[in-house]
Write a protein that holds these residues in place. Structure first.
Motif, PDB file in Angstrom:
ATOM      1  N   ALA A  14      30.086  43.691  45.300  1.00 26.80           N
ATOM      2  CA  ALA A  14      31.157  42.731  45.522  1.00 26.80           C
ATOM      3  C   ALA A  14      31.563  42.726  46.997  1.00 26.80           C
ATOM      4  O   ALA A  14      31.617  43.775  47.644  1.00 26.80           O
ATOM      5  CB  ALA A  14      32.351  43.071  44.654  1.00 26.80           C
ATOM      6  N   ARG A  65      33.847  29.865  49.635  1.00 26.55           N
ATOM      7  CA  ARG A  65      32.974  31.045  49.719  1.00 26.55           C
ATOM      8  C   ARG A  65      31.495  30.667  49.812  1.00 26.55           C
ATOM      9  O   ARG A  65      30.709  31.401  50.413  1.00 26.55           O
ATOM     10  CB  ARG A  65      33.181  31.930  48.488  1.00 26.55           C
ATOM     11  CG  ARG A  65      34.593  32.465  48.335  1.00 26.55           C
ATOM     12  CD  ARG A  65      34.688  33.498  47.213  1.00 26.55           C
ATOM     13  NE  ARG A  65      34.370  32.923  45.909  1.00 26.55           N
ATOM     14  CZ  ARG A  65      33.371  33.348  45.133  1.00 26.55           C
ATOM     15  NH1 ARG A  65      32.592  34.337  45.527  1.00 26.55           N
ATOM     16  NH2 ARG A  65      33.156  32.784  43.951  1.00 26.55           N
ATOM     17  N   ASN A  85      31.371  36.643  50.303  1.00 23.84           N
ATOM     18  CA  ASN A  85      32.459  37.247  49.526  1.00 23.84           C
ATOM     19  C   ASN A  85      32.160  37.169  48.024  1.00 23.84           C
ATOM     20  O   ASN A  85      32.980  36.700  47.223  1.00 23.84           O
ATOM     21  CB  ASN A  85      33.786  36.555  49.834  1.00 23.84           C
ATOM     22  CG  ASN A  85      34.976  37.280  49.252  1.00 23.84           C
ATOM     23  OD1 ASN A  85      34.912  38.465  48.953  1.00 23.84           O
ATOM     24  ND2 ASN A  85      36.078  36.558  49.062  1.00 23.84           N
ATOM     25  N   LYS A  87      31.601  37.887  44.141  1.00 25.01           N
ATOM     26  CA  LYS A  87      32.406  38.559  43.135  1.00 25.01           C
ATOM     27  C   LYS A  87      31.544  38.831  41.902  1.00 25.01           C
ATOM     28  O   LYS A  87      30.551  38.134  41.677  1.00 25.01           O
ATOM     29  CB  LYS A  87      33.590  37.671  42.749  1.00 25.01           C
ATOM     30  CG  LYS A  87      34.475  37.263  43.906  1.00 25.01           C
ATOM     31  CD  LYS A  87      35.570  36.310  43.457  1.00 25.01           C
ATOM     32  CE  LYS A  87      36.450  35.888  44.623  1.00 25.01           C
ATOM     33  NZ  LYS A  87      37.536  34.972  44.188  1.00 25.01           N
ATOM     34  N   SER A 126      30.640  45.576  40.889  1.00 27.76           N
ATOM     35  CA  SER A 126      31.969  45.874  41.440  1.00 27.76           C
ATOM     36  C   SER A 126      32.013  47.257  42.052  1.00 27.76           C
ATOM     37  O   SER A 126      31.094  48.059  41.895  1.00 27.76           O
ATOM     38  CB  SER A 126      33.015  45.759  40.335  1.00 27.76           C
ATOM     39  OG  SER A 126      32.697  46.618  39.260  1.00 27.76           O
TER      40      SER A 126
END
Length: 126
Positions: A14, A65, A85, A87, A126
């Motif tokens: 992430a 993004r 960026n 996620k 993550s």
């Protein structure tokens, strides 16, 4: 014969970045809507970004993004998707699409259909 080949998928953490590329052959360089879609396991296919003669559009989850662009080289149309960026919810199979029915004035994502690539996998941890 239209052919779409996606490359650039990978596993990243992430906050990282990836650049996907779709190499399109057999289509005109203009008057086509070129788009990226994605599909995560158990979810419906989702429009990510589209570029046509009338500009670009982005899905709400990726606005600010992701950036879609296109260029021509060696008789091939390349459609790139710069993803920053990242996620975990960006994880999915990213598929390139080409639709020549609208003269480059692209409708919303749900109106796009035509030629599809096989996809490239993006995994964000993550």
């Amino acid at each position: 014969q239209v052919q779409l080949v996606e490359t650039g998928g990978d596993s990243v953490q992430a906050g990282g970045s990836l650049k996907l590329s779709c190499a399109a052959t057999g289509i005109r360089y203009v008057r086509y809507c070129m788009a990226w879609f994605r599909q995560a396991p158990g979810k419906e296919r989702e429009g990510v970004a589209v570029i046509g003669d009338d500009g670009t559009k982005y899905g709400d989850p990726v606005k600010g993004r992701f950036t879609i662009s296109k260029h021509v080289a060696d008789n091939t149309l390349y459609v790139d998707l710069q993803m920053d960026n990242l996620k975990p919810e960006d994880t999915g199979l990213y598929v390139c699409a080409a639709d020549g029915r609208f003269g480059g004035n692209c409708p919303g994502f749900s109106g796009l259909n035509g030629y599809w690539g096989q996809g490239t996998q993006v995994t964000v941890s993550s």
